[in-house]
Design an enzyme around this catalytic site. Structure first.
Site, PDB file in Angstrom:
ATOM      1  N   ASP A  49       0.910  -1.105  -0.179  1.00  0.00           N
ATOM      2  CA  ASP A  49       0.050   0.082   0.098  1.00  0.00           C
ATOM      3  C   ASP A  49       0.830   1.185  -0.054  1.00  0.00           C
ATOM      4  OD1 ASP A  49       1.063  -0.148   2.532  1.00  0.00           O
ATOM      5  OD2 ASP A  49      -1.026   0.096   3.519  1.00  0.00           O
ATOM      6  N   SER A  50       2.185   1.158   0.064  1.00  0.00           N
ATOM      7  CA  SER A  50       3.111   2.402  -0.200  1.00  0.00           C
ATOM      8  C   SER A  50       2.944   2.788  -1.565  1.00  0.00           C
ATOM      9  CB  SER A  50       4.455   1.737  -0.021  1.00  0.00           C
ATOM     10  OG  SER A  50       4.932   0.597  -0.790  1.00  0.00           O
ATOM     11  N   ASP A  88      -1.223  -5.979  -0.358  1.00  0.00           N
ATOM     12  CA  ASP A  88      -1.530  -5.670   1.048  1.00  0.00           C
ATOM     13  C   ASP A  88      -2.871  -5.439   1.194  1.00  0.00           C
ATOM     14  OD1 ASP A  88       0.396  -5.045   2.852  1.00  0.00           O
ATOM     15  OD2 ASP A  88       1.083  -3.238   1.935  1.00  0.00           O
ATOM     16  N   LYS A 118      -1.285  -9.327   2.669  1.00  0.00           N
ATOM     17  CA  LYS A 118      -0.516  -9.025   4.077  1.00  0.00           C
ATOM     18  C   LYS A 118      -1.166  -8.022   4.727  1.00  0.00           C
ATOM     19  CE  LYS A 118       3.272  -5.876   3.778  1.00  0.00           C
ATOM     20  NZ  LYS A 118       2.631  -4.807   4.591  1.00  0.00           N
ATOM     21  N   GLU A 120      -1.314  -5.634   8.681  1.00  0.00           N
ATOM     22  CA  GLU A 120      -0.652  -5.048   9.903  1.00  0.00           C
ATOM     23  C   GLU A 120      -1.158  -5.412  10.969  1.00  0.00           C
ATOM     24  OE1 GLU A 120      -0.042  -0.940   9.017  1.00  0.00           O
ATOM     25  OE2 GLU A 120       0.925  -1.187   6.970  1.00  0.00           O
ATOM     26  N   GLU A 186       9.272  -4.474  10.530  1.00  0.00           N
ATOM     27  CA  GLU A 186       9.532  -3.008  10.047  1.00  0.00           C
ATOM     28  C   GLU A 186      10.001  -2.142  11.119  1.00  0.00           C
ATOM     29  OE1 GLU A 186       7.292  -1.192   7.185  1.00  0.00           O
ATOM     30  OE2 GLU A 186       8.269   0.523   7.405  1.00  0.00           O
TER      31      GLU A 186
HETATM   32  O1  KIV Z   1       3.468  -1.362   1.507  1.00  0.00           O
HETATM   33  C1  KIV Z   1       4.695  -1.676   1.639  1.00  0.00           C
HETATM   34  O2  KIV Z   1       5.460  -1.298   0.792  1.00  0.00           O
HETATM   35  C2  KIV Z   1       5.107  -2.265   2.678  1.00  0.00           C
HETATM   36  C3  KIV Z   1       6.689  -2.779   2.552  1.00  0.00           C
HETATM   37  C4  KIV Z   1       7.132  -1.611   3.309  1.00  0.00           C
HETATM   38  C5  KIV Z   1       6.638  -3.924   3.727  1.00  0.00           C
HETATM   39  O3  KIV Z   1       4.511  -2.775   3.557  1.00  0.00           O
END
Ligand code: KIV
Length: 275
Positions: A49-50, A88, A118, A120, A186
């Site tokens: 989600d970055s 994510d 993924k 959090e 992280e």
């Molecule tokens: O969103 C992302 O890019 C991440 C990575 C930094 C692990 O969660």
């Protein structure tokens, strides 16, 4: 097996089996060309989600939607054949209840072809992780600095220093016991990451967590020097594509203004040349 030697993408069990055998190589990707570029080298490619910050200029990951993740997830899937695709779950798509998490995880997997999601969170997400895994959704967990909680964590700070180490260790054990196949660590002290890596049976994938993890992940635009708004301490620039891109665009602009581009070799003749 090395990523280059592999003919098909690994499954979560293959990634789990890499613990203690060979370091797991992972990067984020958001587009087809980037996915193609890393497919042969990466074990896991994450549509993080970055994407919201890196490609859409958002101030944090909080504004990322399911639609954005699906759009980029599909693009990345088109570029992958050898790496495993993980996607994510965006903020607000899984925290309410296990049922909400399953509905959205299933949508992400169905509409993008991702093999796993993924999410959090540590101990407080363990029940949700177990619910998803029991229903066919492989889960990569993410603990330590969890950017979707930036406002409650008080910024993008190192997590797990001092007494907080106990909580992070308990988080890692909780997500592992709940059935996650791996966990992203992280921005936490390297010694704590090593301790966690030794304490749990699933691979740890570090970002800003030192060399003692079972694998590493970076945001691809960071390591290519494309995202230059800021440079986290844990990033190494393997290229300087941002600066190279700026120089190339300036050269193009100069050529156009000086009528040096296009050259005759870029133009079409009136008649088709004879063979
Ligand atoms: O969103 C992302 O890019 C991440 C990575 C930094 C692990 O969660």
């Amino acid at each position: 097996m090395s990523a280059t030697a592999r003919k098909t993408a690994p499954l979560p069990d293959d990634i789990r089996a890499m613990k203690g055998v060979t370091p797991i190589v992972s990067l984020t990707a958001y587009t087809t060309p980037m996915a193609r570029m890393m497919d042969a080298e990466c074990d896991v490619v994450l549509v993080g989600d970055s994407v919201g910050m890196v490609l859409h200029g958002l101030p944090s990951t909080l504004g990322v939607t399911m639609e954005m993740m699906i759009l980029h997830g599909r693009a990345v899937a088109r570029g992958l054949h050898k790496a495993m695709l993980v996607i994510d779950m965006p903020f607000g798509s899984y925290e309410e209840s296990p049922a909400q998490a399953f509905r959205n995880a299933a949508r992400l997997m169905r509409e993008t072809g991702a093999v796993a999601v993924k999410l959090e969170g540590g101990q407080h997400m363990a029940q949700t992780i177990a619910f998803l895994v029991a229903r066919g959704v492989p889960v990569m967990a993410h603990i330590g600095l969890t950017p979707q909680s930036v406002n409650t964590l008080g910024g993008y700070k190192v997590q797990g220093r001092g007494a907080a180490a106990e909580t992070l260790l308990a988080d890692a054990i909780a997500v592992s016991d709940a059935g996650a196949f791996s966990v992203v660590l992280e921005k936490l002290p390297a010694t704590l990451a090593e301790q966690i890596t030794a304490a749990i049976p699933i691979p740890t994938i570090g970002i800003g967590a030192g060399a003692g993890c079972d694998g590493q992940i970076l945001v691809v635009d960071d390591m290519l020097g494309l995202f230059t708004a800021f440079k986290p301490k844990f990033v190494r620039h393997y290229a300087n594509l941002g600066a190279e891109g700026e120089a190339a665009i300036a050269a193009y602009a100069e050529d156009v203004r000086a009528r040096r581009f296009p050259g005759p070799e870029h133009a079409f003749a009136d008649k088709v040349p004879e063979a």
